[in-house]
Design a protein around this motif. Structure first.
Motif, PDB file in Angstrom:
ATOM      1  N   THR A  44       0.834  -1.210   0.000  1.00  0.00           N
ATOM      2  CA  THR A  44       0.000   0.000   0.000  1.00  0.00           C
ATOM      3  C   THR A  44       0.861   1.250   0.000  1.00  0.00           C
ATOM      4  N   GLY A  88       2.254   2.019  -3.233  1.00  0.00           N
ATOM      5  CA  GLY A  88       1.282   2.318  -4.279  1.00  0.00           C
ATOM      6  C   GLY A  88       0.866   1.119  -5.110  1.00  0.00           C
ATOM      7  N   ASP A  89       1.229  -0.074  -4.695  1.00  0.00           N
ATOM      8  CA  ASP A  89       0.878  -1.281  -5.439  1.00  0.00           C
ATOM      9  C   ASP A  89      -0.418  -1.853  -4.853  1.00  0.00           C
ATOM     10  N   LEU A  90      -1.563  -1.281  -5.253  1.00  0.00           N
ATOM     11  CA  LEU A  90      -2.844  -1.671  -4.668  1.00  0.00           C
ATOM     12  C   LEU A  90      -3.228  -3.125  -4.970  1.00  0.00           C
ATOM     13  N   ALA A 148      -1.336  -5.261  -2.574  1.00  0.00           N
ATOM     14  CA  ALA A 148      -1.845  -5.031  -1.223  1.00  0.00           C
ATOM     15  C   ALA A 148      -3.173  -5.757  -1.016  1.00  0.00           C
ATOM     16  N   LYS A 149      -4.044  -5.664  -2.020  1.00  0.00           N
ATOM     17  CA  LYS A 149      -5.356  -6.310  -1.913  1.00  0.00           C
ATOM     18  C   LYS A 149      -5.215  -7.820  -1.779  1.00  0.00           C
ATOM     19  N   LYS A 167      -8.604  -3.026   6.551  1.00  0.00           N
ATOM     20  CA  LYS A 167      -7.556  -2.885   5.541  1.00  0.00           C
ATOM     21  C   LYS A 167      -8.113  -3.079   4.130  1.00  0.00           C
ATOM     22  N   ASP A 225      -9.775   0.018   3.201  1.00  0.00           N
ATOM     23  CA  ASP A 225      -8.833   1.040   2.725  1.00  0.00           C
ATOM     24  C   ASP A 225      -8.537   0.867   1.237  1.00  0.00           C
ATOM     25  N   ILE A 226      -8.363  -0.371   0.810  1.00  0.00           N
ATOM     26  CA  ILE A 226      -8.083  -0.621  -0.607  1.00  0.00           C
ATOM     27  C   ILE A 226      -9.288  -0.237  -1.461  1.00  0.00           C
ATOM     28  N   ALA A 240      -9.355   3.469  -1.804  1.00  0.00           N
ATOM     29  CA  ALA A 240      -8.348   3.936  -2.757  1.00  0.00           C
ATOM     30  C   ALA A 240      -8.755   3.639  -4.198  1.00  0.00           C
ATOM     31  N   GLU A 241      -9.514   2.577  -4.401  1.00  0.00           N
ATOM     32  CA  GLU A 241      -9.979   2.221  -5.738  1.00  0.00           C
ATOM     33  C   GLU A 241     -11.257   2.963  -6.127  1.00  0.00           C
ATOM     34  N   GLU A 269       3.942   7.476  -2.550  1.00  0.00           N
ATOM     35  CA  GLU A 269       2.896   8.425  -2.148  1.00  0.00           C
ATOM     36  C   GLU A 269       3.505   9.707  -1.593  1.00  0.00           C
TER      37      GLU A 269
END
Length: 596
Positions: free
Chosen positions: A356, A359-361, A364-365, A398, A401-402, A405-406, A579
């Protein structure tokens, strides 16, 4: 019990016979039937009436003698009988419960553990504290005296206050065994009631100051109650008393946790590194020892936490990956081991945090989803386990949060609400449990973010106010706890954002300034803490935006330049933080725009 009464009957008959003989001797007329039975028979034939009267008189004298004996010794005899009957009642009750058999003992232990794990409201638990609960329950059921067995039955019924009170009274009654008894009470109360456990371990420490783990548990309980100085003192005592390498490592880990809570990352790193070196040495001695391997995995994770706080994402990723590989290896050896499964879940979460921050969503997901699946599986196995419930709440947040962000606000709201429902349930179980209270404040914050993104400012403001109330209460309990202080600053910032959106610029300025003051204090404590530097930069940018809204372009430009400078300081420490680089460039662009 029937055997006792038979024995008493025989004794009574003997006493009566003796009394008759004594009576004849006391009378003095005629031959004695005991000492001269033949003469007595002849005498009876010659004068039966006199003999009958003599027998009646002797019997009366014998009964009087028996009465005198009963008057003298009867109370003691009845007391012994009642004590035996009470003991038999206890034994019979135990037998009715089946505790005299191995199978029934195991059943009672399971009932105690189920109740304790299901009603947890004490200190945060881990494998060591959970094992202590198991051992304490086993000792009481298998080796405890009558009072401890009675307390065990109360605990198995979920009557914790009565059970702990029974254990406490029994401990006070026998000081020779008190230290062990206090430790048992403390272990059983540790996950349920911080106050009871703290008192028990403090008494055990006073009676047996050389016991390392008594001081370790005291340290953790002090930390759970928000008393970091007392926690440090207990951890220092434990380290000084430790001779076993694993005990030393445990004390060092606690000292690292305390230093981290105080914001002293350098001291925390030194403590964790020393613990890691012990774990590595032990693991090299016996690579098949799973306990030592797990210790090593935990040490990697703790050092990864420090690297994350310092903004060194590559180092953090390396440490977390090392921890995950060990955790995965242990789970592969035994997929049913819940402790190792939880460790694996935590490792996935930590690597998700790094992804996260980079920046690699998608990565992270995937990591968060893997963590959630394990957490859900554990909760499905034991829905009363509060530690696993908390893990599940964190995983929901968490993934929320993803989704945020999406841009998937409905999915984010669903995830955050699931996390809040669990957090609220845990906080309701023990309003004094600081960890669960903080989790609840985070959930309120997240839902406030969604309401704000959806344009529902009143709902957002209400959520942020709930969060601030909890966080201010925690910070008031321990002003030295830097995590709680930072949380308060975040809440002030969010309420400042709402005031700005509502057009209340004075209220916004007050909120932003309150946040900045806290963040400046934290940054002064540790100028290399990248999290606090980032927070300080954000506060500077917010006040700059407010100054621009008020028409003060010079103040606004100065604020954006200050924000850019702070972001650049972070990048000097951690160049790979995507970020932060984006925010630095945005602040620079705003400053350049206002230069015209």
């Amino acid at each position: 019990m029937k055997t006792i009464w038979r024995a008493l009957g025989v004794i009574g008959l003997v006493l009566i016979a003796l009394a008759v003989a004594i009576g004849f001797m006391v009378q003095g007329d005629g031959p004695n039937p005991i000492t001269d039975p033949e003469a007595w028979v002849t005498w009876v034939r010659g004068d039966p009436i006199t003999a009958l009267l003599m027998v009646v008189g002797a019997a009366m004298a014998g009964i009087a003698a028996v009465g005198a004996l009963l008057q003298m010794f009867g109370p003691r005899l009845m007391s012994a009988i009642e004590a035996r009957r009470a003991h038999d009642r206890i034994r019979r009750t135990v037998t009715d419960e089946g505790e005299l058999t191995r199978e029934a003992m195991e059943r009672l232990k399971r009932e105690i553990l189920d109740e304790i794990r299901g009603a947890s409201g004490g200190a945060p638990t881990d494998a060591t504290s959970d094992n202590a609960v198991v051992e304490a329950a086993g000792d009481i059921v298998e080796h405890g005296d009558a009072a401890e067995i009675a307390a065990a039955r109360l605990l198995a019924d979920g009557r914790f206050d009565e059970g702990y009170a029974r254990l406490r009274d029994d401990a006070l009654a026998d000081e020779r065994r008190a230290a062990d008894k206090w430790r048992r009470l403390g272990a059983l109360a540790f996950p349920v009631n911080v106050e009871v456990a703290l008192d028990a371990y403090a008494r055990a420490a006073a009676l047996d100051p050389a016991d390392v783990w008594t001081h370790i548990y005291l340290s953790r309980l002090h930390r759970a109650s928000g008393d970091l100085p007392a926690a440090r003192a207990s951890a220092d005592t434990a380290l000084a008393a430790a001779t076993d390498p694993r005990d030393k490592a445990a004390a060092l880990d606690d000292l690292g946790d305390i230093a981290r809570a105080e914001g002293d990352l350098n001291a925390a790193r030194h403590a964790y590194q020393a613990s890691l070196e012990i774990a590595q040495d032990l693991a090299k001695r016996d690579p098949k020892n799973t306990e030592w391997l797990r210790d090593l995995s935990v040490s990697h994770d703790k050092l990864g936490d420090i690297a994350t706080a310092e903004g060194d994402l590559p180092a953090a990723r390396h440490a977390y990956q090392d921890g995950l590989e060990i955790a995965q290896d242990l789970v592969d050896r035994d997929p049913k081991n819940t402790e190792w499964l939880r460790d694996l879940s935590v490792s996935h979460n930590k690597l998700g945090d790094i992804a996260t921050a980079e920046g690699d969503l998608p990565a992270a997901k995937n990591a968060y989803q893997a963590s959630l699946e394990i957490a859900q599986d554990l909760v499905d196995r034991d829905p009363k386990n509060t530690e696993w419930l908390r893990d599940l709440s964190v995983s929901h947040n968490k993934l929320g949060d993803i989704a945020t962000a999406e841009g998937d606000l409905p999915a984010a709201r669903h995830a955050y609400q699931a996390g809040l429902d669990i957090a609220q349930d845990l906080a309701n179980r023990d309003p004094k449990k600081t960890e669960w209270l903080r989790d609840l404040s985070v959930s309120h914050d997240r839902l406030g973010d969604i309401a704000r993104a959806e344009g529902d400012l009143p709902a957002a403001k209400d959520a942020y106010q709930h969060s601030l109330y909890i966080r201010q209460d925690l910070a008031n309990r321990d002003p030295k706890n830097t995590e709680w202080l930072r949380d308060v600053s975040v809440s002030h910032n969010k309420l400042g954002d709402i005031a700005t959106a509502e057009g209340d610029l004075p209220a916004a300025k007050n909120a932003y300034q309150a946040s900045l003051d806290i963040r400046q204090e934290l940054a002064n404590r540790d100028p290399k803490n990248t999290q606090w530097l980032r927070d300080l930069a954000i506060s500077a940018a917010k006040l700059a935006q407010l100054a621009e809204a008020e028409g003060d372009r010079a103040a606004a430009r100065a604020g954006f330049l200050e924000a850019e400078r702070r972001f650049r300081e972070i990048l000097d420490i951690s160049p790979g933080h995507a970020e932060t680089r984006r925010m630095a460039e945005a602040a620079a662009a705003d400053a350049a725009r206002l230069a015209d």
